[in-house]
Design a protein around this motif. Structure first.
Motif, mmCIF file in Angstrom:
data_model
loop_
_atom_site.group_PDB
_atom_site.id
_atom_site.type_symbol
_atom_site.label_atom_id
_atom_site.label_comp_id
_atom_site.label_asym_id
_atom_site.label_seq_id
_atom_site.Cartn_x
_atom_site.Cartn_y
_atom_site.Cartn_z
ATOM 1 N N CYS A 189 0.905 -0.915 -0.116
ATOM 2 C CA CYS A 189 0.328 0.212 -0.476
ATOM 3 C C CYS A 189 0.600 0.919 0.178
ATOM 4 C CB CYS A 189 -0.767 -0.089 1.179
ATOM 5 S SG CYS A 189 -2.211 -1.333 1.548
ATOM 6 N N THR A 190 2.176 1.119 0.277
ATOM 7 C CA THR A 190 2.790 2.567 0.461
ATOM 8 C C THR A 190 3.337 2.669 -1.357
ATOM 9 O OG1 THR A 190 4.688 1.023 1.277
ATOM 10 C CG2 THR A 190 3.258 1.869 2.926
ATOM 11 N N ALA A 191 3.735 2.105 -1.938
ATOM 12 C CA ALA A 191 4.090 1.906 -2.680
ATOM 13 C C ALA A 191 4.418 3.055 -3.985
ATOM 14 C CB ALA A 191 3.998 0.690 -4.043
ATOM 15 N N ASP A 192 3.077 3.163 -4.011
ATOM 16 C CA ASP A 192 1.902 4.644 -4.740
ATOM 17 C C ASP A 192 1.336 5.554 -3.784
ATOM 18 O OD1 ASP A 192 -0.184 3.421 -3.365
ATOM 19 O OD2 ASP A 192 -1.045 3.176 -5.468
ATOM 20 N N LEU A 193 2.450 5.670 -3.014
ATOM 21 C CA LEU A 193 2.680 6.719 -2.023
ATOM 22 C C LEU A 193 2.498 8.664 -1.885
ATOM 23 C CD1 LEU A 193 3.059 5.859 1.554
ATOM 24 C CD2 LEU A 193 1.002 5.966 0.691
ATOM 25 N N LEU A 194 1.954 9.653 -2.118
ATOM 26 C CA LEU A 194 2.413 11.593 -2.778
ATOM 27 C C LEU A 194 3.598 11.649 -2.098
ATOM 28 C CD1 LEU A 194 -0.484 13.143 -2.477
ATOM 29 C CD2 LEU A 194 -0.147 12.133 -4.105
ATOM 30 N N PRO A 195 4.595 12.099 -2.882
ATOM 31 C CA PRO A 195 6.268 12.103 -1.936
ATOM 32 C C PRO A 195 5.874 13.073 -0.749
ATOM 33 C CG PRO A 195 5.051 13.183 -3.854
ATOM 34 C CD PRO A 195 4.084 12.338 -3.988
ATOM 35 N N ILE A 196 4.837 13.497 -0.655
ATOM 36 C CA ILE A 196 5.215 14.405 0.607
ATOM 37 C C ILE A 196 4.600 12.572 2.174
ATOM 38 C CG2 ILE A 196 2.660 14.695 1.094
ATOM 39 C CD1 ILE A 196 3.747 17.148 2.302
ATOM 40 N N CYS A 197 4.300 12.163 1.704
ATOM 41 C CA CYS A 197 3.875 10.739 2.223
ATOM 42 C C CYS A 197 5.653 9.860 2.849
ATOM 43 C CB CYS A 197 3.148 9.990 2.133
ATOM 44 S SG CYS A 197 1.339 10.886 2.651
ATOM 45 N N GLN A 198 5.683 9.693 1.303
ATOM 46 C CA GLN A 198 7.370 9.006 1.139
ATOM 47 C C GLN A 198 8.267 9.527 1.770
ATOM 48 O OE1 GLN A 198 7.137 6.026 -0.157
ATOM 49 N NE2 GLN A 198 6.020 6.013 -2.423
ATOM 50 N N LEU B 62 -6.518 11.133 2.279
ATOM 51 C CA LEU B 62 -7.355 12.935 1.845
ATOM 52 C C LEU B 62 -6.531 13.238 0.782
ATOM 53 C CD1 LEU B 62 -8.129 12.494 5.722
ATOM 54 C CD2 LEU B 62 -9.719 11.644 3.101
ATOM 55 N N LEU B 63 -5.467 13.539 0.635
ATOM 56 C CA LEU B 63 -4.874 14.454 0.281
ATOM 57 C C LEU B 63 -5.203 14.100 -1.089
ATOM 58 C CD1 LEU B 63 -1.204 14.354 1.332
ATOM 59 C CD2 LEU B 63 -3.360 16.262 1.629
ATOM 60 N N LYS B 64 -4.961 12.935 -1.953
ATOM 61 C CA LYS B 64 -5.241 12.442 -3.511
ATOM 62 C C LYS B 64 -7.007 13.445 -3.284
ATOM 63 C CE LYS B 64 -2.462 8.346 -3.824
ATOM 64 N NZ LYS B 64 -1.758 6.907 -3.761
ATOM 65 N N LEU B 65 -8.220 12.544 -2.502
ATOM 66 C CA LEU B 65 -9.336 13.323 -2.456
ATOM 67 C C LEU B 65 -9.180 14.590 -2.686
ATOM 68 C CD1 LEU B 65 -12.156 11.995 -2.193
ATOM 69 C CD2 LEU B 65 -12.535 12.878 -0.558
ATOM 70 N N TYR B 66 -8.280 15.720 -1.878
ATOM 71 C CA TYR B 66 -8.468 17.070 -2.335
ATOM 72 C C TYR B 66 -7.888 17.223 -3.666
ATOM 73 C CZ TYR B 66 -6.881 21.694 -1.562
ATOM 74 O OH TYR B 66 -7.059 23.267 -0.929
ATOM 75 N N THR C 39 3.409 19.022 -3.448
ATOM 76 C CA THR C 39 2.076 17.573 -3.601
ATOM 77 C C THR C 39 1.449 18.233 -4.241
ATOM 78 O OG1 THR C 39 2.984 16.801 -1.965
ATOM 79 C CG2 THR C 39 1.338 16.220 -2.544
ATOM 80 N N LEU C 40 0.402 19.283 -3.490
ATOM 81 C CA LEU C 40 -0.811 19.697 -4.087
ATOM 82 C C LEU C 40 -0.987 21.126 -5.151
ATOM 83 C CD1 LEU C 40 -2.227 19.518 -0.790
ATOM 84 C CD2 LEU C 40 -2.666 17.648 -2.182
ATOM 85 N N LYS C 41 0.038 21.567 -5.514
ATOM 86 C CA LYS C 41 -0.226 22.725 -5.947
ATOM 87 C C LYS C 41 -0.674 23.858 -5.365
ATOM 88 C CE LYS C 41 0.729 19.427 -10.233
ATOM 89 N NZ LYS C 41 0.008 19.421 -11.654
ATOM 90 N N LEU C 42 -0.505 23.799 -4.759
ATOM 91 C CA LEU C 42 -1.230 24.994 -3.650
ATOM 92 C C LEU C 42 0.185 26.250 -3.511
ATOM 93 C CD1 LEU C 42 -2.783 22.669 -0.867
ATOM 94 C CD2 LEU C 42 -3.314 23.895 -2.987
ATOM 95 N N SER C 43 -0.486 27.587 -3.822
ATOM 96 C CA SER C 43 0.938 29.031 -3.389
ATOM 97 C C SER C 43 1.334 28.385 -0.955
ATOM 98 C CB SER C 43 -0.486 30.149 -3.345
ATOM 99 O OG SER C 43 -1.417 30.163 -2.689
ATOM 100 N N PRO C 44 2.111 29.095 -1.229
ATOM 101 C CA PRO C 44 2.443 29.078 -0.110
ATOM 102 C C PRO C 44 1.641 29.918 1.524
ATOM 103 C CG PRO C 44 4.084 29.518 -0.779
ATOM 104 C CD PRO C 44 3.110 29.322 -2.020
ATOM 105 N N ALA C 45 1.001 30.916 0.208
ATOM 106 C CA ALA C 45 0.019 31.867 1.846
ATOM 107 C C ALA C 45 -1.576 31.078 1.707
ATOM 108 C CB ALA C 45 -0.621 32.978 1.135
#
Length: 359
Positions: free
Chosen positions: A206-215, A237-241, A312-318
């Motif tokens: 289950c951990t092979a396809d984790l997002l970079p921040i989780c890896q 939840l991050l993938k769902l977001y 990971t989520l392509k968000l701005s720092p703000a």
């Protein structure tokens, strides 16, 4: 004049005589006896009389005798004995009713207008007939509609109290004396849920396809079984977001294929149902990210890199900082990098929210 000797006085009992007075007329020698209907009022024990005379319906209520009484003197001619009977008085009034039915009059007018009316009158009558509503049909239709309404067809997410930070975050102890006690791993899922999910993912990669921040978090430390479940939960939840809303509405959408229990928890707690379809409103999307941030903080010693979350989520720092502050965490600079850190005192700064309840 001969004297009368009263031998008995009969007060009102279950049965007693009634003296009937006809309004606007008096019985004559030609009056024929008619059957009458006698009704009793259970509240005051008074009588109501109904009778029919010359095709007229007469109705009258018995008068109350609180201030006065009416007696009938009854004399036996053979014995000369006299009885005094307590009687009631009923004033009978005719009930005037019209045999002409209003509905039949309307039908007759409609037929006359159809046959003898002008062209304009015929058009008017046809329009009126089309506008008539069958009340019984409409009532039956409304009953059928209300029976088909279910809870799933009503989207109540807009009425949730999304103005409170507690909607967006897991169970929190704002009175905690240590930062480690603000959020508890045990409160994120129940013991039964932890056990079921652990058994479902046992032996699966289950951990092979984790997002970079989780890896990154997984590479730094060895996790217990519960923290491993929490890390997979945060990744879901991050993938769902990041998932587009149109993909979530699909019936076969699955966020966690390796654990049916965790998949159901994610979908039931972070989406809602509307018209039989699964949807994700703005407040639920923000709730998803806030929960994921809390899970990552618990796993990674109450710190996560802000830049890694943004990439990971392509968000701005703000934007990322605004979401993180709702959890009570603060943005600090450690070693030249900005990090999201959970520490005391908690960040209680009020966040500006737009009217849509998003932030």
């Amino acid at each position: 004049m001969s004297k009368l000797q009263i031998t008995e006085v009969c007060p009102k009992g279950t049965t007693y005589p009634l003296i009937a007075n006809f309004l606007h007329g008096n019985p004559t020698d030609h009056f024929m006896a008619e059957e009458c209907l006698l009704l009793k009022n259970e509240e005051n024990n008074l009588k109501t009389v109904l009778t029919k005379v010359d095709n007229l319906l007469y109705v009258g209520d018995e008068e109350e005798d609180a201030l006065s009484k009416t007696f009938i003197v009854k004399r036996n001619r053979n014995t000369g004995k006299v009885q005094i009977l307590d009687a009631g008085i009923v004033n009978l009034k005719p009930v005037i009713y019209d045999n002409n039915d209003v509905t039949s009059m309307e039908v007759n007018n409609l037929e006359l207008s159809r046959k003898f009316g002008s062209k304009k009158q015929k058009q008017i009558m046809e329009q009126r007939e089309k506008l008539k509503v069958n009340v019984e049909t409409v009532t039956e239709q409304m009953q059928n509609v209300t029976q088909e309404i279910t809870e799933d067809t009503l989207d109540l997410s807009a009425y949730q109290n999304t103005n409170s930070d507690d909607f967006y975050i897991p169970t929190i102890d704002r009175e905690a004396t240590k930062a480690e006690d603000v959020y508890k791993v045990e409160n994120m899922l129940t013991e039964a849920q932890y056990d079921i999910i652990i058994s479902e993912i046992d032996g699966k990669e289950c951990t092979a396809d984790l997002l970079p921040i989780c890896q990154e978090v997984l590479a730094r430390k060895t996790l217990s079984e519960k923290l491993n479940v929490l890390l997979i939960y945060a990744d879901c939840l991050l993938k769902l977001y990041a998932k587009p809303a149109r993909d979530i509405t699909k019936k076969n959408y699955v966020i966690m294929p390796h654990s049916a229990t965790l998949n159901e928890i994610c979908l039931s707690n972070f989406t809602s149902m509307s018209n039989g379809r699964r949807v994700r409103s703005g407040p639920y999307k923000d709730k998803t990210l806030c929960h994921a941030i809390v899970f990552l903080l618990l796993i990674n010693n109450l710190k996560i890199e802000l830049n890694s979350l943004c990439e990971t989520l392509k968000l701005s720092p703000a934007t990322a900082s605004t979401k993180a502050r709702v959890t009570g965490a603060s943005i600090a600079t450690v070693g030249g990098k900005k990090v999201v850190q959970l520490k005391l005192p908690l960040n209680t700064k009020k966040i500006f929210r737009r009217k849509s309840a998003k932030f």
